[in-house]
Scaffold this active site. Structure first.
Site, PDB file in Angstrom:
ATOM      1  N   TYR A 144       0.733  -1.221   0.011  1.00 34.64           N
ATOM      2  CA  TYR A 144       0.084  -0.003   0.029  1.00 34.64           C
ATOM      3  C   TYR A 144       0.958   1.211   0.008  1.00 34.64           C
ATOM      4  CZ  TYR A 144      -3.599   3.443   1.489  1.00 34.64           C
ATOM      5  OH  TYR A 144      -4.679   4.621   1.489  1.00 34.64           O
ATOM      6  N   ASP A 192       9.281   2.507   0.151  1.00 39.32           N
ATOM      7  CA  ASP A 192       8.123   3.114   0.950  1.00 39.32           C
ATOM      8  C   ASP A 192       8.458   2.736   2.196  1.00 39.32           C
ATOM      9  OD1 ASP A 192       6.029   4.086   2.437  1.00 39.32           O
ATOM     10  OD2 ASP A 192       4.533   3.220   0.638  1.00 39.32           O
ATOM     11  N   LYS A 200       3.500   8.821   8.833  1.00 41.10           N
ATOM     12  CA  LYS A 200       3.390   8.292  10.199  1.00 41.10           C
ATOM     13  C   LYS A 200       4.406   8.542  11.238  1.00 41.10           C
ATOM     14  CE  LYS A 200       0.777   4.611   8.590  1.00 41.10           C
ATOM     15  NZ  LYS A 200       0.823   3.887   7.177  1.00 41.10           N
TER      16      LYS A 200
HETATM   17  C1  LIG Z   1       0.101   4.470   5.851  1.00 43.96           C
HETATM   18  C2  LIG Z   1       0.986   4.008   4.418  1.00 43.96           C
HETATM   19  C3  LIG Z   1       0.942   5.094   3.305  1.00 43.96           C
HETATM   20  C4  LIG Z   1      -0.242   6.025   3.355  1.00 43.96           C
HETATM   21  O1  LIG Z   1       0.230   7.130   4.146  1.00 43.96           O
HETATM   22  P1  LIG Z   1      -1.222   7.900   4.829  1.00 43.96           P
HETATM   23  O2  LIG Z   1      -0.332   8.972   5.834  1.00 43.96           O
HETATM   24  O3  LIG Z   1      -2.282   7.088   5.232  1.00 43.96           O
HETATM   25  O4  LIG Z   1      -1.629   8.699   3.402  1.00 43.96           O
HETATM   26  C5  LIG Z   1       1.679   4.914   2.465  1.00 43.96           C
HETATM   27  N1  LIG Z   1       2.654   3.708   2.351  1.00 43.96           N
HETATM   28  C6  LIG Z   1       2.681   2.897   3.615  1.00 43.96           C
HETATM   29  C7  LIG Z   1       3.439   1.826   3.639  1.00 43.96           C
HETATM   30  C8  LIG Z   1       1.910   2.950   4.631  1.00 43.96           C
HETATM   31  O5  LIG Z   1       1.852   2.198   5.567  1.00 43.96           O
END
Ligand SMILES: *Cc1c(COP(=O)(O)O)cnc(C)c1O
Length: 431
Positions: free
Chosen positions: A144, A239, A267
């Site tokens: 994601y 990511d 985060k």
């Molecule tokens: C949470 C998450 C996102 C998205 O971040 P948001 O602040 O919710 O837009 C993107 N990549 C990874 C790996 C994530 O865990």
């Protein structure tokens, strides 16, 4: 437990907010029942609007690595709020957090702050495309990267939880530039690269997948991606929205000793405020406007309250590397306790874990990719989730989410959780 106030609030919320929530997984859709509305939290404990207490294994999906209402962060926010909550002009604080991030994270010279992980990934992809002059990119099934159009193809997290295979509103043309491969499957990536010579701008990967449960990379997988990128002029994007500042001070790059060309954050970086960032070497990052032509902007980007919250949390992590060792010890204690509890009940399960990330899957097969994660007994997970909630343990309401260990968890909290799991699995088996 009584949930009467949460039930009333959810009724009201559903009239005004689609599905009653501002982010889908919160709605408990895949596990059923009514989401719990929170009032406050302290350390590892959440308190809902009905006065119930829970031990928290979501930690706001990661940011609360040192627990809720961590005092230095709260104090810093209070102080800086009195100086104005936003200027729309540069501040020294933005330099300080950039310096701190560059000192903690390997292989980066420059950082651009944004307001979410979604923005970070979306912008990093634009940069990779602008920099290479190529359109296509590769992502992995069940990974994601936020909700930007290009990433909503075979996505994990809420998209997987709600079983939305192709998202209405994402045009075919956009989706065509997104190539997907199974996680941990290097030959599949090699085939995609070979089939699209000089068309692929980037490979974006969660270096430890956390949005289909927790799935660590198989030995050689990330190394193989690095090599493939080097051989084909492709940028490797880690990511690290979830793994950044969590697996180590320098994230997965530090933990595995593998260099990424661009890194995205979210985060933890905001200390609980809405923050994201993308970073990389100067040579690539200087293509971002106003230094370069690849446009990226934000009215509230680098917001002082968000910056001081993030700075304060990151500084604590930088100065206390022992935190990572202690997080791992807490996680190992919990994993061993859960294995024993589930094993004693004769429940077939897998527990994947790395650092302070973990997840429980009810299956006999190793969980190495999205197909395996989907094949687990998620009906049992659903009942286990509710049995744990009822006993005061707040797990992610989906088998496709990672559990997060916070430093605020005490031995007593962990023992409470293990005892709850013993009782919960018994109750679930007998129902
Ligand atoms: C949470 C998450 C996102 C998205 O971040 P948001 O602040 O919710 O837009 C993107 N990549 C990874 C790996 C994530 O865990």
């Amino acid at each position: 437990m009584m949930y009467s106030r949460s039930n009333v609030l959810f009724e009201r919320a559903q009239q005004l907010i689609p599905g009653g929530v501002n982010s889908p997984v919160r709605a408990f859709k895949s596990v059923g029942g009514t989401p719990v509305f929170m009032r406050s939290a302290q350390g590892a404990h959440l308190f809902d609007v009905d006065g119930n207490r829970y031990i928290d294994y979501i930690n706001s999906w990661g940011p609360m690595i040192l627990g809720h209402a961590y005092e230095p962060v709260v104090k810093a926010i209070q102080e800086y709020a009195t100086y104005s909550t936003s200027f729309g002009a540069p501040t020294e604080l933005e330099i300080k957090i950039a310096e701190l991030i560059v000192s903690m994270v390997p292989n980066i010279d420059m950082v651009r702050m944004v307001n979410s992980g979604t923005e970070a990934c979306m912008s990093a992809l634009r940069l990779a495309r602008g920099y290479t002059g190529r359109n296509r990119f590769i992502k992995f099934e069940g990974n994601y990267h936020g909700h930007a159009d290009a990433f909503l193809v075979s996505a994990g997290s809420g998209v997987a939880t709600l079983e939305i295979q192709s998202v209405p509103g994402v045009t075919k043309t956009v989706a065509e530039d997104t190539l997907t491969a199974p996680y941990n499957n290097l030959p599949a990536v090699e085939q995609l690269v070979a089939a699209h010579p000089e068309q692929i701008a980037a490979i974006i990967v969660e270096p430890v997948a956390g949005n289909m449960g927790c799935i660590p990379p198989q030995p050689g997988f990330l190394e193989g991606l690095r090599q493939l990128c080097d051989d084909n002029g492709i940028l490797l994007i880690f990511d690290e929205v979830m793994t950044g500042f969590r697996l180590a001070r320098g994230g997965a790059q530090e933990l595995f000793g593998i260099r990424a060309d661009l890194v995205t954050f979210g985060k933890i970086i905001g200390g609980g405020m809405p923050v994201g960032a993308f970073a990389g070497p100067k040579e690539i990052m200087e293509h971002i406007a106003p230094a370069g032509k690849i446009y990226q902007a934000g009215t509230l980007s680098g917001n002082p309250i968000a910056m001081i919250a993030g700075y304060t949390l990151l500084k604590t992590l930088q100065e206390n590397p022992v935190i990572y060792q202690q997080l791992e010890e807490k996680k190992n204690y919990l994993v061993n306790g859960l294995r024993e509890a589930l094993g004693a009940a004769g429940v077939i399960h897998q527990i994947n874990h790395l650092g302070s990330m973990m997840s429980v899957h009810f299956t006999e097969y190793p969980i190495i990719d999205f197909t395996a994660a989907s094949g687990a007994n998620n009906e049992l997970f659903k009942r286990f989730f509710h049995a744990m909630l009822e006993r005061g343990v707040y797990l992610p309401p989906s088998a496709f989410e990672s559990w997060f260990i916070s430093h605020a968890l005490t031995r007593a909290d962990l023992d409470f959780t293990i005892a709850a799991a013993k009782a919960a699995i018994k109750a679930v088996k007998n129902s």
